[in-house]
Design a protein around this motif. Structure first.
Motif, PDB file in Angstrom:
ATOM      1  N   ALA A  23      44.441  39.544  43.063  1.00 31.40           N
ATOM      2  CA  ALA A  23      43.421  39.171  41.678  1.00 31.40           C
ATOM      3  C   ALA A  23      42.250  38.570  42.045  1.00 31.40           C
ATOM      4  CB  ALA A  23      44.092  38.495  40.754  1.00 31.40           C
ATOM      5  N   SER A  24      42.407  37.703  43.313  1.00 31.40           N
ATOM      6  CA  SER A  24      41.152  37.011  43.596  1.00 31.40           C
ATOM      7  C   SER A  24      40.199  38.078  44.508  1.00 31.40           C
ATOM      8  CB  SER A  24      41.482  35.704  44.647  1.00 31.40           C
ATOM      9  OG  SER A  24      40.398  35.186  45.089  1.00 31.40           O
ATOM     10  N   HIS A  25      40.939  38.912  45.087  1.00 32.82           N
ATOM     11  CA  HIS A  25      40.096  39.764  46.291  1.00 32.82           C
ATOM     12  C   HIS A  25      39.703  40.915  45.195  1.00 32.82           C
ATOM     13  CE1 HIS A  25      40.050  43.295  49.077  1.00 32.82           C
ATOM     14  NE2 HIS A  25      39.482  42.247  49.859  1.00 32.82           N
ATOM     15  N   LYS A  26      40.275  41.376  44.100  1.00 38.24           N
ATOM     16  CA  LYS A  26      39.674  42.400  43.270  1.00 38.24           C
ATOM     17  C   LYS A  26      38.433  41.744  42.469  1.00 38.24           C
ATOM     18  CE  LYS A  26      41.011  45.393  39.498  1.00 38.24           C
ATOM     19  NZ  LYS A  26      42.234  45.602  38.701  1.00 38.24           N
ATOM     20  N   ALA A  27      38.785  40.568  42.047  1.00 33.15           N
ATOM     21  CA  ALA A  27      37.580  39.968  41.244  1.00 33.15           C
ATOM     22  C   ALA A  27      36.385  39.712  42.138  1.00 33.15           C
ATOM     23  CB  ALA A  27      38.048  38.929  39.999  1.00 33.15           C
ATOM     24  N   GLY A  80      34.550  30.777  49.967  1.00 34.37           N
ATOM     25  CA  GLY A  80      33.867  29.427  49.818  1.00 34.37           C
ATOM     26  C   GLY A  80      33.940  28.648  48.736  1.00 34.37           C
ATOM     27  N   PRO A  81      33.095  27.606  48.652  1.00 36.29           N
ATOM     28  CA  PRO A  81      33.224  26.900  47.498  1.00 36.29           C
ATOM     29  C   PRO A  81      32.210  27.599  46.443  1.00 36.29           C
ATOM     30  CG  PRO A  81      32.028  25.904  49.238  1.00 36.29           C
ATOM     31  CD  PRO A  81      32.849  26.979  50.065  1.00 36.29           C
ATOM     32  N   GLY A  82      31.415  28.596  46.843  1.00 33.83           N
ATOM     33  CA  GLY A  82      30.589  29.053  46.052  1.00 33.83           C
ATOM     34  C   GLY A  82      31.406  30.111  45.231  1.00 33.83           C
ATOM     35  N   SER A  83      32.567  30.549  45.399  1.00 33.84           N
ATOM     36  CA  SER A  83      33.321  31.239  44.853  1.00 33.84           C
ATOM     37  C   SER A  83      34.558  30.734  43.892  1.00 33.84           C
ATOM     38  CB  SER A  83      34.096  32.497  45.507  1.00 33.84           C
ATOM     39  OG  SER A  83      32.908  33.112  46.415  1.00 33.84           O
ATOM     40  N   ASN A  84      34.388  29.542  43.955  1.00 33.53           N
ATOM     41  CA  ASN A  84      35.532  28.626  43.093  1.00 33.53           C
ATOM     42  C   ASN A  84      35.763  29.133  41.790  1.00 33.53           C
ATOM     43  OD1 ASN A  84      36.033  27.320  45.542  1.00 33.53           O
ATOM     44  ND2 ASN A  84      35.062  25.397  44.989  1.00 33.53           N
ATOM     45  N   GLU A  85      34.539  29.278  40.976  1.00 35.10           N
ATOM     46  CA  GLU A  85      34.551  29.675  39.733  1.00 35.10           C
ATOM     47  C   GLU A  85      35.215  30.851  39.280  1.00 35.10           C
ATOM     48  OE1 GLU A  85      34.286  28.764  35.741  1.00 35.10           O
ATOM     49  OE2 GLU A  85      33.860  27.444  37.255  1.00 35.10           O
ATOM     50  N   CYS A  86      34.807  31.806  40.156  1.00 33.41           N
ATOM     51  CA  CYS A  86      35.445  33.290  40.389  1.00 33.41           C
ATOM     52  C   CYS A  86      36.652  33.266  40.496  1.00 33.41           C
ATOM     53  CB  CYS A  86      34.452  34.201  41.164  1.00 33.41           C
ATOM     54  SG  CYS A  86      35.167  35.990  41.048  1.00 33.41           S
ATOM     55  N   VAL A  87      37.421  32.570  41.613  1.00 32.19           N
ATOM     56  CA  VAL A  87      38.677  32.546  41.790  1.00 32.19           C
ATOM     57  C   VAL A  87      39.452  32.085  40.510  1.00 32.19           C
ATOM     58  CG1 VAL A  87      40.393  31.439  43.247  1.00 32.19           C
ATOM     59  CG2 VAL A  87      38.150  32.297  44.448  1.00 32.19           C
ATOM     60  N   ARG A  88      38.959  30.862  39.801  1.00 35.78           N
ATOM     61  CA  ARG A  88      39.726  30.123  38.880  1.00 35.78           C
ATOM     62  C   ARG A  88      39.708  31.199  37.739  1.00 35.78           C
ATOM     63  NH1 ARG A  88      37.354  25.371  40.426  1.00 35.78           N
ATOM     64  NH2 ARG A  88      35.428  25.683  39.377  1.00 35.78           N
ATOM     65  N   GLU A  89      38.583  31.835  37.366  1.00 35.33           N
ATOM     66  CA  GLU A  89      38.617  32.818  36.259  1.00 35.33           C
ATOM     67  C   GLU A  89      39.689  34.035  36.624  1.00 35.33           C
ATOM     68  OE1 GLU A  89      34.501  34.272  35.611  1.00 35.33           O
ATOM     69  OE2 GLU A  89      33.883  32.353  34.973  1.00 35.33           O
ATOM     70  N   ALA A  90      39.799  34.533  37.788  1.00 36.41           N
ATOM     71  CA  ALA A  90      40.629  35.662  38.174  1.00 36.41           C
ATOM     72  C   ALA A  90      42.220  34.772  37.983  1.00 36.41           C
ATOM     73  CB  ALA A  90      40.398  35.780  39.534  1.00 36.41           C
ATOM     74  N   GLU A  91      42.361  33.720  38.308  1.00 36.42           N
ATOM     75  CA  GLU A  91      43.741  33.279  37.974  1.00 36.42           C
ATOM     76  C   GLU A  91      43.992  32.917  36.351  1.00 36.42           C
ATOM     77  OE1 GLU A  91      43.784  29.627  40.142  1.00 36.42           O
ATOM     78  OE2 GLU A  91      43.857  30.526  42.169  1.00 36.42           O
ATOM     79  N   VAL A  92      43.066  32.776  35.771  1.00 36.39           N
ATOM     80  CA  VAL A  92      43.278  32.497  34.283  1.00 36.39           C
ATOM     81  C   VAL A  92      43.626  33.929  33.580  1.00 36.39           C
ATOM     82  CG1 VAL A  92      42.333  32.104  32.080  1.00 36.39           C
ATOM     83  CG2 VAL A  92      41.949  30.335  34.097  1.00 36.39           C
ATOM     84  N   GLU A  93      42.866  34.889  34.032  1.00 39.00           N
ATOM     85  CA  GLU A  93      43.048  36.506  33.599  1.00 39.00           C
ATOM     86  C   GLU A  93      44.120  36.783  34.023  1.00 39.00           C
ATOM     87  OE1 GLU A  93      40.838  40.495  33.567  1.00 39.00           O
ATOM     88  OE2 GLU A  93      39.945  39.044  34.794  1.00 39.00           O
TER      89      GLU A  93
END
Length: 576
Positions: free
Chosen positions: A396-400, A418-431
């Motif tokens: 999911a993280s790789h796709k988003a 990296g740390p700049g993608s933390n928010e994107c990774v969290r949103e992918a996990e929530v979705e």
């Protein structure tokens, strides 16, 4: 003169034009039959159906039907029996629909039982220890003022620490940043000063010439969302991951001249090989489970007070420990906090799940689990629900985001977030979590929209933990054991003890609730209880239906009356 006697001419039968046969002996009664059939044809269709229905009710073996067709019965009596039949049929249909729903939605049921079994049939769990300290300050000595090191440190703090600023430009990290994370992290010999394994004590107070602690070969370095951690009794990376997975390469080199223990003679499904068991000299790996604290693990750890970083993890310093299967990576969200100055007791309650082979023919989603070999993962050699969920999160993280977190399974060419993608990774996990919850809300048998479908294993071991704590008077113990005090000067220590609580394993058997045969037998029992219905009654109904249709067709196409109508119609057509 009397009229001459003439012999009546026998009318010709036209049965040759039909598919029915006529007996010559019936020729004299042909006129009577024609009249009777004409009268029968003039009878209303509703009356014919009522007559057939009464005949069926008198002949069928279904309880109560013959009361409806009995001659001389009053209207009140027939109403009473009709009401009884309707109530009986309603209760029957309600029970049958409920049974079908249970059979369709819950084909299996788990029954729990407490059974005493030899614990040496089970492996000890893997124990993973993660220090709350993420950067060993002494590792940064001499690097002050280095801009590159400062950027790396900022990125590391953003990934592992709380309440830190996030450099938005660092969307991904490379091998250099990952190596920096490992290099500055506390190593095994930095915080472990002793542990016990299989009733043998190992001390790291005396290391070898290369700086590796005694017994360090039993502990594997592993990357988790807590950074660099160490685990014991886990399968080797070559046994845990597939060949094209980056995690097959350990975070840092193993001690020299050390060969890692492998799971020779143990299988996650079949267990330990009986032909290789020797109770007096058991060298099985993973280590076999044995009762009492002496046969468990314990590890004593210290942290230098000068290295404690309260800006990273706040006021709680110490370690995190988690127990998990030797075949899966740890989920640090399930960890237990090990506080300095305390001993944390982790008493294991093993819980095993097995599944009847009668369920093998069912779809995994109806069954609620995967049998060995039914589900293959992209990066893991062994399927477990935790491994599947971790791999699904990586997908999911790789796709988003186009990258995956540094601790997640990935291919060597997949970028690390990296740390700049933390928010994107969290949103992918929530979705992903929301989609999984929607699939669960639809009920068993509904595949997830994410394609994860991480069902439990049909054969699994779960290690439940009873946690207890006590004061750890480590300083007094050091004096009593006459350890060199200079090693402990300026440090604070803690200890973790892991052992089985008792000699019983709670087991759950997932069995078939309703097989197809049992379902049909239960339906037959309900039908018999409420109505007396059987297969013979079904044959009777089909028989009366067939007789009625056959008689109708015969009267319509093959009777003399029908032939007479055809002749009249033909004559009329010839006339015009």
């Amino acid at each position: 003169m009397p009229a001459a006697l003439t012999t009546p001419t026998k009318p010709e039968s036209s049965c040759s034009e039909c598919e029915c046969s006529c007996d010559e002996s019936d020729g004299g009664n042909l006129g009577a039959r024609e009249a009777e059939e004409e009268e029968d044809e003039e009878q209303p269709l509703a009356e014919k159906r009522v007559s057939t229905w009464k005949q069926f009710c008198r002949s069928a073996g279904i309880h109560g039907l013959h009361y409806l067709a009995r001659d001389g019965s009053s209207k009140l009596e027939r109403t009473f029996w009709a009401f009884c039949l309707l109530v009986s049929l309603g209760g029957c249909c309600a029970l049958l629909s409920r049974m079908y729903y249970r059979w369709e939605s819950t084909p299996s049921i788990s029954t729990s039982e407490i059974r005493v079994q030899p614990l040496f049939e089970l492996p000890m769990p893997a124990v993973t220890i993660c220090p709350e300290l993420k950067i060993k300050r002494s590792a940064l000595d001499g690097m002050e003022g280095n801009e590159t090191v400062a950027q790396l440190e900022q990125g590391l703090n953003s990934m592992l620490c709380e309440n830190t600023s996030i450099p938005e430009s660092m969307k991904t990290i490379g091998k250099d940043q990952l190596d920096f994370l490992v290099d500055v992290a506390p190593k095994f010999s930095d915080f472990v000063f002793g542990f016990r394994r299989k009733n043998m004590f190992y001390s790291s107070l005396q290391g070898d010439e290369d700086g590796f602690a005694v017994g360090e070969e039993f502990w594997q370095p592993i990357l988790t969302d807590e950074g660099l951690c160490y685990t014991i009794n886990l399968l080797t990376p070559a046994e845990l991951f597939k060949e094209d997975t980056a995690q097959r390469v350990p975070p840092h080199p193993d001690p020299p001249n050390v060969t890692r223990l492998t799971a020779d003679g143990w299988d996650p499904v079949t267990g330990y090989a009986t032909d290789k068991f020797n109770m007096s000299a058991d060298d099985s790996y993973p280590v076999r489970a044995k009762r009492n604290a002496l046969n468990g693990f314990f590890v004593a750890m210290c942290v230098p007070e000068t290295d404690m970083d309260y800006s990273c993890r706040g006021p709680l310093q110490g370690f995190k420990a988690v127990l998990h299967s030797p075949t899966e990576l740890p989920h640090m969200q399930d960890s237990v906090r090990v506080q300095l100055g305390e001993e944390t007791l982790m008493q294991i309650l093993p819980y095993t799940t097995s599944t009847s082979t009668e369920l093998a023919g069912l779809d995994p989603f109806r069954r609620g689990c995967y049998f060995p070999g039914e589900r293959q993962l992209r990066h893991f050699e062994v399927y477990t629900q935790n491994n599947c969920e971790l791999e699904c999160a990586a997908n999911a993280s790789h796709k988003a985001c186009g990258c995956v977190s540094f601790y997640m399974p990935r291919s060597p060419d997949t970028p690390m977030c990296g740390p700049g993608s933390n928010e994107c990774v969290r949103e992918a996990e929530v979705e992903q979590t929301l989609l999984e919850m929607n699939a669960a809300a639809k009920g068993r048998g509904t595949p997830s929209e994410t394609g994860c479908n991480c069902l439990p294993s049909c054969e699994a071991i779960e290690y439940r933990v009873d946690e207890d704590r006590a004061n750890f008077e480590w300083l007094e113990s050091v004096k009593a054991w006459r350890y060199p005090f200079n090693f402990f000067e300026g440090k604070d220590c803690a200890r973790v003890s892991v052992f089985f609580k008792n000699n019983a394993a709670e087991s759950s058997l997932r069995n078939e609730l309703y097989s197809t045969e049992k379902f049909y037998a239960a339906c037959a029992a309900v039908l018999g209880l409420f109505t007396g219905f059987s297969i013979i009654n079904l044959v009777e109904a089909a028989y009366f239906l067939f007789i009625g249709v056959k008689g109708r067709l015969t009267r319509r196409f093959c009777s003399p009356a029908a032939e007479k109508k055809k002749t009249k119609k033909k004559s009329a057509e010839d006339k015009y």
